[in-house]
Design a protein around this motif. Structure first.
Motif, PDB file in Angstrom:
ATOM      1  N   ARG A  26       0.827  -1.206   0.000  1.00 61.71           N
ATOM      2  CA  ARG A  26       0.000   0.000   0.000  1.00 61.71           C
ATOM      3  C   ARG A  26       0.861   1.256   0.000  1.00 61.71           C
ATOM      4  NH1 ARG A  26      -2.778   2.138   5.401  1.00 61.71           N
ATOM      5  NH2 ARG A  26      -3.162   4.271   4.687  1.00 61.71           N
ATOM      6  N   LEU A  33      -8.802  -2.501   0.954  1.00 65.53           N
ATOM      7  CA  LEU A  33      -8.089  -2.877  -0.265  1.00 65.53           C
ATOM      8  C   LEU A  33      -8.221  -4.387  -0.455  1.00 65.53           C
ATOM      9  CD1 LEU A  33      -4.774  -0.861   0.252  1.00 65.53           C
ATOM     10  CD2 LEU A  33      -6.683  -0.220  -1.238  1.00 65.53           C
ATOM     11  N   HIS A  52      -6.010  -7.429  -1.939  1.00 67.90           N
ATOM     12  CA  HIS A  52      -4.667  -7.793  -2.381  1.00 67.90           C
ATOM     13  C   HIS A  52      -4.683  -9.183  -3.005  1.00 67.90           C
ATOM     14  CE1 HIS A  52      -2.492  -4.546  -0.187  1.00 67.90           C
ATOM     15  NE2 HIS A  52      -3.537  -4.629   0.601  1.00 67.90           N
ATOM     16  N   ILE A 106      -7.836  -0.232   6.264  1.00 64.05           N
ATOM     17  CA  ILE A 106      -6.724   0.701   6.322  1.00 64.05           C
ATOM     18  C   ILE A 106      -7.044   1.954   7.123  1.00 64.05           C
ATOM     19  CG2 ILE A 106      -5.739  -0.131   4.176  1.00 64.05           C
ATOM     20  CD1 ILE A 106      -6.903   2.200   2.716  1.00 64.05           C
ATOM     21  N   THR A 110      -2.321  -1.016   8.206  1.00 65.41           N
ATOM     22  CA  THR A 110      -3.079  -1.847   7.288  1.00 65.41           C
ATOM     23  C   THR A 110      -3.288  -3.194   7.972  1.00 65.41           C
ATOM     24  OG1 THR A 110      -1.975  -0.770   5.410  1.00 65.41           O
ATOM     25  CG2 THR A 110      -3.167  -2.823   4.960  1.00 65.41           C
TER      26      THR A 110
END
Length: 336
Positions: A156, A182, A184, A199, A204
């Motif tokens: 990130r 997010l 991933h 986040i 994170t």
């Protein structure tokens, strides 16, 4: 949310153990990333550009250790450790020294490793203290816990997703007040690792994840059946995030909370394209969420570590005096 509150509390705990020291500016500040297949390094220039440097293939002992962590399970299902602390420390030290030597050979100059990106499984299975001990033993520049970044957080930061504008909010928005997430997708030689992360400005945290072993059949060539399995498991993960929590006072995630989908790993672009298409089939709303791959997916961990190394070299350990406690009345995730 509970995870956010936990991370805020963790920040103050870090401030207790941070050592107040500054790094030498004589050597080049380098960040390294501990991947499954390769250990990589990078640095940031004076103009804030990143330079990728060395790529060392991980030894089989490292891969065996990595896989043992993934297969241990989590929480109450966690199995016994296969490795003694002394074995882990020795393996980590050997790994650190190998990438340092390769980096100095490639650049033909002395470097100082000032940040390390490490896989989530090291922290999840309780080996973060070994990581810290081994690094501080053989790398003089590694002095405190803030120099260690978890892989997903480092990725990130590699893309500078730490401001309102970068995350697609109006300028001036306090991202600590937003339910930002997010997705991933990390594709290594024989492993697909998928994680949803929550986040904050400086943290994170993984909220849910899954792994598919032997994805690509050891050749990074995923079969239609494997892609179908990926789609089904991804949809299940997203649905789990969107489902109402058991605590009626909490709120579930919304699809718009997922700001970006980020790829990382050693797979070729053709394989990432397969995953991109599969993600859109599983979650059509994510068709416009893919971050622009301005960084080669194989190097994002090292670039993130390099950004931390550069800041640490200039500023030293961060001050937490400015930290503001923000308690949300409504939360959507439980701490993992």
């Amino acid at each position: 949310m509970i995870l956010r509150l936990f991370m805020l509390i963790f920040a103050t705990l870090i401030s207790i153990v941070v050592s107040v020291s500054t790094s030498s500016s004589k050597d080049l500040a380098v960040g390294i990333s501990l991947g499954l297949d390769y250990i990589t390094s990078a640095y940031i220039t004076e103009t804030d550009d990143f330079v990728t440097v060395a790529r060392v293939e991980s030894i089989q002992d490292w891969k065996n250790f990595y896989y043992s962590l993934l297969k241990m399970g989590r929480g109450y299902k966690r199995g016994p450790r296969e490795y003694k602390d002394s074995q882990v420390n020795e393996l980590l030290a050997k790994t650190f020294l190998s990438i340092k030597e390769a980096t100095e050979t490639k650049l033909n100059q002395q470097v100082e490793i000032l940040s390390i990106t490490y896989p989530f499984c090291i922290s999840d299975q309780g080996y973060r203290s070994n990581l810290f001990e081994a690094a501080t033993e053989v790398l003089p520049g590694m002095k405190d816990i803030t120099q260690f970044w978890m892989y997903f957080h480092s990725i990130r930061q590699a893309y500078k997703l730490n401001t309102a504008e970068a995350l697609g909010y109006p300028a001036g928005t306090n991202i600590d007040h937003q339910d930002s997430m997010l997705l991933h997708i990390d594709y290594q030689d024989s492993l697909l690792d998928v994680a949803a992360t929550d986040i904050l400005g400086d943290f994170t945290g993984v909220t849910s994840s899954f792994q598919i072993f032997d994805f690509g059949n050891g050749k990074q060539a995923a079969s239609p059946a494997q892609l179908e399995t990926f789609k089904l498991r991804l949809r299940k993960l997203i649905d789990g995030e969107l489902a109402p929590p058991t605590n009626a006072g909490h709120l579930p995630a919304q699809l718009e909370d997922f700001r970006y989908v980020i790829f990382s790993g050693t797979a070729p672009q053709s394989e990432f394209q397969k995953l991109r298409e599969s993600i859109i089939e599983a979650v059509p709303e994510f068709s416009d969420r893919f971050i622009k791959d301005s960084i080669d997916p194989e190097w994002v961990g090292a670039v993130g570590a390099a950004r931390r190394a550069k800041v640490y070299q200039v500023e030293g350990p961060p001050s937490w005096d400015h930290w503001e406690y923000v308690i949300h009345d409504e939360t959507k995730h439980n701490e993992l």
